[in-house]
Design a protein around this motif. Sequence first.
Motif, PDB file in Angstrom:
ATOM      1  N   ASN A  58     -98.807 -24.131  74.143  1.00  0.00           N
ATOM      2  CA  ASN A  58     -97.718 -23.170  74.331  1.00  0.00           C
ATOM      3  C   ASN A  58     -98.331 -21.948  75.008  1.00  0.00           C
ATOM      4  OD1 ASN A  58     -95.206 -22.032  74.205  1.00  0.00           O
ATOM      5  ND2 ASN A  58     -95.381 -21.406  72.066  1.00  0.00           N
ATOM      6  N   VAL A  59     -98.741 -22.145  76.266  1.00  0.00           N
ATOM      7  CA  VAL A  59     -99.643 -21.214  76.939  1.00  0.00           C
ATOM      8  C   VAL A  59     -99.077 -19.801  77.069  1.00  0.00           C
ATOM      9  CG1 VAL A  59     -98.881 -21.765  79.291  1.00  0.00           C
ATOM     10  CG2 VAL A  59    -101.251 -21.023  78.886  1.00  0.00           C
ATOM     11  N   ASN A  60     -97.753 -19.686  77.232  1.00  0.00           N
ATOM     12  CA  ASN A  60     -97.197 -18.347  77.411  1.00  0.00           C
ATOM     13  C   ASN A  60     -96.996 -17.608  76.087  1.00  0.00           C
ATOM     14  OD1 ASN A  60     -95.076 -20.096  76.807  1.00  0.00           O
ATOM     15  ND2 ASN A  60     -93.577 -18.955  78.020  1.00  0.00           N
ATOM     16  N   ALA A  61     -97.418 -18.249  74.976  1.00  0.00           N
ATOM     17  CA  ALA A  61     -97.460 -17.554  73.689  1.00  0.00           C
ATOM     18  C   ALA A  61     -98.814 -16.878  73.484  1.00  0.00           C
ATOM     19  CB  ALA A  61     -97.201 -18.534  72.547  1.00  0.00           C
ATOM     20  N   TYR A  62     -99.679 -16.952  74.505  1.00  0.00           N
ATOM     21  CA  TYR A  62    -101.016 -16.350  74.389  1.00  0.00           C
ATOM     22  C   TYR A  62    -100.913 -14.878  73.985  1.00  0.00           C
ATOM     23  CZ  TYR A  62    -105.584 -14.465  75.503  1.00  0.00           C
ATOM     24  OH  TYR A  62    -106.800 -13.811  75.421  1.00  0.00           O
ATOM     25  N   LYS A  63    -101.675 -14.521  72.958  1.00  0.00           N
ATOM     26  CA  LYS A  63    -101.691 -13.129  72.494  1.00  0.00           C
ATOM     27  C   LYS A  63    -103.002 -12.891  71.752  1.00  0.00           C
ATOM     28  CE  LYS A  63     -97.849 -11.387  71.391  1.00  0.00           C
ATOM     29  NZ  LYS A  63     -96.550 -11.061  70.743  1.00  0.00           N
ATOM     30  N   PHE A  64    -103.738 -11.885  72.224  1.00  0.00           N
ATOM     31  CA  PHE A  64    -105.028 -11.581  71.590  1.00  0.00           C
ATOM     32  C   PHE A  64    -105.151 -10.078  71.361  1.00  0.00           C
ATOM     33  CE2 PHE A  64    -109.565 -10.556  71.689  1.00  0.00           C
ATOM     34  CZ  PHE A  64    -110.023 -11.410  70.684  1.00  0.00           C
ATOM     35  N   PHE A  65    -105.614  -9.715  70.176  1.00  0.00           N
ATOM     36  CA  PHE A  65    -105.818  -8.313  69.828  1.00  0.00           C
ATOM     37  C   PHE A  65    -107.303  -7.981  69.868  1.00  0.00           C
ATOM     38  CE2 PHE A  65    -101.777  -9.408  67.921  1.00  0.00           C
ATOM     39  CZ  PHE A  65    -101.000  -8.278  68.146  1.00  0.00           C
ATOM     40  N   SER A  66    -107.625  -6.811  70.376  1.00  0.00           N
ATOM     41  CA  SER A  66    -109.016  -6.353  70.377  1.00  0.00           C
ATOM     42  C   SER A  66    -109.472  -6.129  68.932  1.00  0.00           C
ATOM     43  CB  SER A  66    -109.153  -5.055  71.174  1.00  0.00           C
ATOM     44  OG  SER A  66    -108.338  -4.031  70.608  1.00  0.00           O
ATOM     45  N   ASP A  67    -110.787  -6.042  68.749  1.00  0.00           N
ATOM     46  CA  ASP A  67    -111.347  -5.908  67.399  1.00  0.00           C
ATOM     47  C   ASP A  67    -110.788  -4.701  66.657  1.00  0.00           C
ATOM     48  OD1 ASP A  67    -112.826  -8.174  67.744  1.00  0.00           O
ATOM     49  OD2 ASP A  67    -114.629  -7.130  68.406  1.00  0.00           O
TER      50      ASP A  67
END
Length: 302
Positions: A58-67
Amino acid sequence: NKISSYLTIQEGCDKFCHFCVVPYTRGPEFSRPFYQILNEAKELISNGVKEITLLGQNVNAYKFFSDDKKNEYDLADLIMELEKIKNLKRIRFTTSHPKDMNEKLINCYNNSTKLMPFLHLPVQSGSDKILKSMNRKHNIQFYENILKKLKNINPEIEISSDFIIGYPGETDEDFNKTLKLVKKFSFINSYSFVFSPRPGTAASHLKLIDNTDDLNGHTDTEHYSKKRKEYFIHYKFLPGLGFYGFGLIHMIGGLSRTATSALRQLLDAGTLSNLPAGFKQRGIRIRDDAQSIQPGEFRDVD
């Protein structure tokens, strides 16, 4: 020495469509670290890659938060950061869910010069009733609005999709709504499947469709679904042969190993092209023809 490479950025899915095993086999959605992906992309490009396809269930659900949780990165941010890498020529991503096609990502088709004008966006059915039964979390109006926005942003964009034929509860009216959707948007390609229950999914307990009238008295539901798929395949827009005779820019992947292979006519909207052996004799002309065509080159093809 690959010219085009895949780069996984996301795995898993939280959507739980009733026909799908991915949430059970791949687990919940997980996104790889933003800068880890960029570093891997740069390494691929340093080894000669010119085109990167970002992958995810589900590639467009990509979500990453910085540390420190102060920065949040999504697929649009990743695309625009890849845009800055000098020797990368083309960016693609697959596969997407309509629910996660936000305005920011849609605008990338206008803001990015390297994002190819192509999107694979599965819809599965043209019927709101069936979509609800599938637990797709969107309706047809929502899906159509996405396509209209994409066409307004970039009129050159092409769309492909997935369709499930003969989903439990599908009537002729539901099926005809799917055909209407296909005709309305002229998908460049589609992957269509006869419904097959997957153990452990919600849909595995549903009653398969049955229509004895259309089967001349037969009650083989699998046969009925296959007949619908055959009709669907003959009905849908198949543009492949229509590409010949138009001036198109291709990225050359190499020469086909078999003399009978046809030119992979997927254009800028698809992937790179493999030229068939004896392509000149087949009437395929490379503009500014050279004695030696190297993989990774961009050429105008008639």
